[in-house]
Design a protein around this motif. Structure first.
Motif, PDB file in Angstrom:
ATOM      1  N   ARG A 147      32.467  12.357  28.856  1.00  3.64           N
ATOM      2  CA  ARG A 147      32.116  12.598  30.255  1.00  3.64           C
ATOM      3  C   ARG A 147      32.514  14.020  30.621  1.00  3.64           C
ATOM      4  NH1 ARG A 147      33.586   7.976  34.374  1.00  3.64           N
ATOM      5  NH2 ARG A 147      31.984   7.037  33.022  1.00  3.64           N
ATOM      6  N   LEU A 148      31.484  14.841  30.915  1.00  7.11           N
ATOM      7  CA  LEU A 148      31.709  16.218  31.339  1.00  7.11           C
ATOM      8  C   LEU A 148      31.682  16.298  32.859  1.00  7.11           C
ATOM      9  CD1 LEU A 148      29.419  17.966  28.674  1.00  7.11           C
ATOM     10  CD2 LEU A 148      31.893  17.597  28.570  1.00  7.11           C
ATOM     11  N   SER A 149      31.699  17.498  33.404  1.00  7.03           N
ATOM     12  CA  SER A 149      31.766  17.655  34.854  1.00  7.03           C
ATOM     13  C   SER A 149      30.467  17.238  35.532  1.00  7.03           C
ATOM     14  CB  SER A 149      32.090  19.116  35.207  1.00  7.03           C
ATOM     15  OG  SER A 149      31.101  19.975  34.660  1.00  7.03           O
ATOM     16  N   THR A 150      29.323  17.489  34.925  1.00  6.94           N
ATOM     17  CA  THR A 150      28.034  17.184  35.557  1.00  6.94           C
ATOM     18  C   THR A 150      27.183  16.202  34.775  1.00  6.94           C
ATOM     19  OG1 THR A 150      26.989  19.082  34.454  1.00  6.94           O
ATOM     20  CG2 THR A 150      27.966  19.463  36.628  1.00  6.94           C
ATOM     21  N   MET A 151      27.627  15.750  33.608  1.00  6.56           N
ATOM     22  CA  MET A 151      26.789  14.895  32.777  1.00  6.56           C
ATOM     23  C   MET A 151      27.672  14.137  31.787  1.00  6.56           C
ATOM     24  SD  MET A 151      25.181  17.677  30.135  1.00  6.56           S
ATOM     25  CE  MET A 151      24.535  16.367  29.142  1.00  6.56           C
TER      26      MET A 151
END
Length: 378
Positions: A261-265
């Motif tokens: 899990r990244l910041s935007t996706m």
């Protein structure tokens, strides 16, 4: 009577016996001095030597070389790594045996294992993880050709011990046919080839060719159950390791099983991104390097142990690079592949880049080992 004998052999001092002893000692001293005078020459004294003594032709002294002897039996080339001295190779017999293999044994093997070979070829063509299978046999031929100078030669007799792997191959085929186990039938090809070489060419040639023939293990697909289990483990490890690399680069990355899990996706580590392809490729390169480079056995073992670690590291770097491209350089990815999916294009681009990086890192590791473990003559 005893007194007369004593007087006869041990004369009184000053008598004739004493003069003869003194004369004998002077003669011995003269001989001793003549032996150690550099310019002295003696003739007619057999067994005495001087610095000017010249041996006759065909004779041998302690200072000259020993007479030629017959060549001592040499060690087997399989144990020394060099061709046995004095090995006579019968070219006519070698050609006859090679013709027998090409015209009889190879067609017989193709006929017996054709279903397995056909299934393996389909796997190589449709599964990118095993696409290198088409190159295995040509590489084996190259390895054997490069080691042709150490070919030990054979005898005009068969090695009956070679029937053991042939019978084991038949047993594997029988078991695979009863259990519908295609992987076992495919791996039986390896033992059949080893047995044929051992039976027709003998133990010396078998030991000489065994490392190159063992490279055949990279042409066989893994059993389905083992492959699924290995992919699942590699997916979880790749997600965890790639998240750590992203965190070290300052990216907010949280690993959750096979996703990051990244910041935007969310970045999904699919089965194709498990790293199995990198693992098999790096192991094949390591095995080929061991065959082509002459290193001690412990260095070869170290290379085989470090190759999987390098493959897992490179795969994690690939996933981390894919995440960075999707997170910050998505416009560049769209410009590079306008008709393709952004995620697929980023994954393919990072995979191509990491292939060259993996090969460079591996040869850098070999160069480093060559610098560290250097042979020093004392």
């Amino acid at each position: 009577m005893a007194e007369n004998q004593k007087n006869k052999f041990d004369g009184p001092p000053g008598g004739p016996n004493d003069n003869s002893q003194e004369q004998h000692s002077q003669e011995q001293q003269h001989r001793f001095d003549a032996d150690f005078q550099p310019s002295a020459k003696k003739e007619g004294k057999r067994g005495s030597f001087s610095s000017s003594f010249t041996p006759r032709e065909g004779s041998f002294s302690r200072k000259t070389e020993r007479p030629p002897r017959e060549a001592a039996p040499t060690k087997d080339s399989a144990t020394t790594g060099k061709p046995a001295l004095g090995t006579v190779i019968d070219d006519a017999f070698e050609k006859q045996r090679l013709l027998l293999l090409l015209l009889v044994m190879i067609p017989l093997g193709l006929f017996a294992f054709w279903p397995s070979l056909h299934l393996m070829a389909q796997t190589w063509y449709y599964n990118l993880d095993y696409g290198h299978g088409f190159l295995v046999l040509p590489l084996i031929a190259v390895f054997l050709y490069l080691r042709l100078d150490t070919y030990p030669g054979t005898h005009r007799r068969l090695a009956w011990i070679g029937l053991i792997p042939i019978l084991f191959s038949c047993a594997m085929r029988y078991y695979a046919a009863g259990q519908f186990f295609d992987a076992v039938d495919q791996w039986a090809i390896l033992f059949w080839v080893l047995g044929i070489v051992w039976f027709f060419y003998g133990s010396r040639v078998f030991y000489w060719a065994f490392p190159s023939l063992l490279f055949m293990i990279f042409m066989f697909p893994l059993p389905f159950r083992f492959e699924v289990l290995l992919r699942n483990r590699l997916q979880e490890f790749a997600a965890q390791f790639a998240a750590i690399l992203l965190q070290l680069l300052g990216e907010p990355a949280i690993p959750i099983r096979n996703t990051i899990r990244l910041s935007t996706m969310e970045l999904d580590v699919a089965a194709a991104c498990s790293g199995l392809r990198f693992l098999v490729s790096i192991l094949a390169i390591a095995f080929a390097a061991i065959l082509l480079m002459k290193r001690p056995w412990w260095q070869n073992l170290l290379v085989l142990l470090l190759a999987p670690v390098l493959a897992l590291l490179v795969n994690a770097m690939r996933i981390a690079l894919t995440g960075i491209l999707l997170e910050h350089y998505s416009d560049f990815v769209r410009w590079m592949a306008p008709k393709a999916n952004v995620g697929v294009a980023a994954d393919e681009f990072s995979g191509i880049v990491m292939i060259f990086i993996a090969v460079g890192m591996f040869f850098a590791l070999l160069a480093y080992m060559g610098k560290v473990f250097r042979k020093v003559d004392l």
